[in-house]
Scaffold this motif. Structure first.
Motif, PDB file in Angstrom:
ATOM      1  N   GLU A 113      31.047  20.234   3.682  1.00 55.36           N
ATOM      2  CA  GLU A 113      30.228  21.434   4.433  1.00 55.36           C
ATOM      3  C   GLU A 113      29.806  22.276   3.540  1.00 55.36           C
ATOM      4  O   GLU A 113      28.567  23.174   4.014  1.00 55.36           O
ATOM      5  N   LEU A 162      25.987  20.969   3.350  1.00 57.42           N
ATOM      6  CA  LEU A 162      25.370  21.265   4.835  1.00 57.42           C
ATOM      7  C   LEU A 162      24.963  22.766   4.800  1.00 57.42           C
ATOM      8  O   LEU A 162      23.796  23.210   5.412  1.00 57.42           O
ATOM      9  N   LEU A 163      25.721  23.574   4.444  1.00 61.06           N
ATOM     10  CA  LEU A 163      25.460  24.931   4.509  1.00 61.06           C
ATOM     11  C   LEU A 163      24.283  25.305   3.375  1.00 61.06           C
ATOM     12  O   LEU A 163      23.480  26.240   3.902  1.00 61.06           O
ATOM     13  N   ASN A 180      22.016  23.341   2.763  1.00 65.97           N
ATOM     14  CA  ASN A 180      20.851  22.702   3.193  1.00 65.97           C
ATOM     15  C   ASN A 180      20.125  23.841   4.248  1.00 65.97           C
ATOM     16  O   ASN A 180      19.092  24.128   4.376  1.00 65.97           O
ATOM     17  N   ARG A 181      21.223  24.309   5.122  1.00 63.36           N
ATOM     18  CA  ARG A 181      20.795  25.332   6.357  1.00 63.36           C
ATOM     19  C   ARG A 181      20.362  26.757   5.426  1.00 63.36           C
ATOM     20  O   ARG A 181      19.289  27.214   6.111  1.00 63.36           O
ATOM     21  N   ARG A 188      16.591  26.031   4.315  1.00 60.05           N
ATOM     22  CA  ARG A 188      15.848  25.958   5.569  1.00 60.05           C
ATOM     23  C   ARG A 188      15.597  27.428   6.124  1.00 60.05           C
ATOM     24  O   ARG A 188      14.371  27.795   6.272  1.00 60.05           O
ATOM     25  N   VAL A 189      16.291  28.049   6.159  1.00 56.19           N
ATOM     26  CA  VAL A 189      16.273  29.453   6.813  1.00 56.19           C
ATOM     27  C   VAL A 189      15.227  30.265   5.813  1.00 56.19           C
ATOM     28  O   VAL A 189      14.678  31.039   6.260  1.00 56.19           O
TER      29      VAL A 189
END
Length: 136
Positions: free
Chosen positions: A101, A104-105, A107-108, A111-112
């Motif tokens: 998790e 994933l956070l 990576n997000r 991207r943002v």
């Protein structure tokens, strides 16, 4: 009461007091302390009533009560090992889930941050005028 029984009684009582103190200071959770408190009570009862150990050994068919005590101690340690193994397995699974998790956070978030960086306009550059002269 022989010295061996007095020693067992003292050991059981010290274990009981130690477990209660660990619980009071919140250094040990109840689910772990319950087994050790039960062991301490059984040891204290066996020391206070040695004929209970003799009776139980005869009931089970063990010739020497000491062998029964060692066998029961081995079973208690086996239960503790299995319980701790189950806890460690659960914690490993939870740790892996949290790591996934977190990745994933991360990576997000990256991207943002890239999208925000692309959408931000460049600040205007002041035009020095023709041939670097001043206007006015």
């Amino acid at each position: 009461m022989s010295r061996g029984y007095a020693f067992a009684l003292l050991g059981g009582l010290v274990t009981l007091v130690f477990m209660v103190e660990l619980l009071r200071r919140r250094r040990l959770r109840e689910k772990y302390a319950a087994l050790w408190i039960a062991v301490a009570v059984v040891v204290a009862l066996g020391a206070c009533f040695p004929q209970l150990t003799n009776w139980l050994a005869e009931l089970v068919g063990v010739t020497t009560p000491v062998n029964l005590v060692f066998f029961l101690g081995l079973l208690v340690l086996l239960v503790v090992c299995v319980q701790l193994s189950a806890e460690v397995s659960g914690l490993e699974h939870e740790n892996q889930t949290l790591a996934e998790e977190s990745a994933l956070l991360r990576n997000r978030l990256e991207r943002v941050e890239r999208q925000v960086g692309e959408q931000t306009p460049e600040p205007p550059v002041a035009d020095p005028g023709p041939a670097g002269g001043t206007t006015g």
